[in-house]
Design a protein around this motif. Structure first.
Motif: not given
Length: 360
Positions: A93-99, A101-108, A168-170
């Motif tokens: 669930n944490l991995a899905v959220k990071n990928y 989610g609204s606060s995902a690392i990718l957004n920053s 990071t996305e990969n």
């Protein structure tokens, strides 16, 4: 030296032979068979094992009960797989959220790219303006070089951020896939603590009670066909070459006294049991009794051959395995079928010849 008369020798042979038991060859039906010990077993009988260790929680069936294929029969307790499954689910669930989610690392990173694009665009405008002025000999070389450097730096920064986004996305996508696989694996492991039946049949034995420790080396249940039974016969290695599929079997079961049951040989196992020097042969009933239980024992004769009009003599009259004693001395005979009492004479002897027992 005095010679003995031939008539005297015949008289001696005759005198000796009259003191022996004698007979002649006779026509009779003879059946040759191979003896085997018998045990009755349910068809497709197997023992259910656990592939994990733990404590038996409950038996979901009873001995003698009928079961269906894939029906749950035993449950085992072990909290470790359950905890592993929960932890794996949290990691997934944490991995899905990071990928995603609204606060995902990718957004920053995307925000950094947006800012870098604006900076690069601004530096591009300033650089090309300064370049045009420099072509017109307006401004200094230092101003031109400074704008050019700022533009190149902003382009590099933008490219690095785009590469960082892709990398990071990969990595996040891979993390999602890995944690998902781990979660599925732990779920599968947790299912190993529920034992199911492999067939429609009957539970013949349950070997453990609730609360007992379960290991992977001990069977937990015995399951087999509820209606079809097979006959397991142990045949001595000296006789196994005589056995072929389809041969008739005559059998006594201890539970049914002197009653004779017929069967047919259905399977020959090629591996010898080194402990008792026997081979396992299976047979199926032609007309089974109404009641059968696993482990019923008895004796069987596997019919090898039969001759309804064979010339036979008692086996006790054989000398050296292939000779008989007559008034003319020992003669050789060709043998055929044999059983415990009689042996067939194929050639070398007729019904008119008297033969004598080899023992006085």
């Amino acid at each position: 030296m005095r010679q003995i008369s031939p008539l005297f020798l015949i008289l001696i042979v005759f005198t000796c032979n009259t003191n022996r038991e004698f007979t002649t060859a006779q026509k009779r039906s003879i059946v040759e068979s191979v003896y085997a010990s018998v045990v009755i077993q349910p068809d497709s009988l197997y023992e259910a094992y656990s592939i994990v260790s733990g404590i038996l929680d409950q038996n979901l069936v009873e001995e003698g009960g009928l079961v269906k294929r894939n029906q749950k029969i035993i449950e085992i307790i072990n909290n470790t797989p359950k905890l592993n499954a929960e932890n794996s689910k949290l990691a997934y669930n944490l991995a899905v959220k990071n990928y995603k989610g609204s606060s995902a690392i990718l957004n920053s990173i995307k925000d950094e790219i947006a800012a870098a694009e604006l900076q690069c665009q601004n530096d591009s405008i300033n650089y090309f303006r300064q370049a045009n002025l420099w072509k017109q000999n307006i401004g200094s070389k230092t101003q031109y070089d400074s704008q050019k450097l700022k533009y190149q730096l902003s382009k590099n920064t933008l490219n690095l951020l785009k590469s960082k986004l892709t990398q990071t996305e990969n990595e996040l996508r891979t993390a999602v896939e890995q944690t998902q696989n781990t979660y599925k694996s732990t779920l599968s492991t947790s299912k190993d603590f529920t034992i199911k039946s492999n067939m429609d049949g009957k539970v013949y034995a349950l070997y453990k009670e609730p609360g007992e420790i379960v290991s992977t080396r001990e069977p937990l249940a015995s399951i087999g066909s509820a209606s079809n039974f097979i006959i397991e016969m142990l045949v001595d290695e000296v006789d196994i070459v005589k056995i072929t599929l389809g041969q008739k079997v005559l059998m006594h079961l201890d539970a049914y006294g002197e009653k004779v049951f017929e069967a047919q040989a259905s399977k020959i196992y090629p591996k010898k049991d080194e402990r008792n020097q026997t081979f396992l042969v299976e047979a199926v009933f032609s007309n089974p009794p109404k009641k059968l239980y696993p482990g019923l024992s008895g004796e069987a004769n596997i019919i090898i051959a039969k001759n309804e009009n064979a010339l036979t003599i008692p086996k006790s009259f054989l000398v050296n395995n292939n000779q008989v004693l007559t008034d003319n001395g020992l003669i050789s005979v060709e043998l055929g079928l044999e059983n415990m009492e009689y042996v067939e004479i194929v050639s070398g002897l007729d019904e008119s010849t008297t033969i004598y027992n080899k023992t006085e």
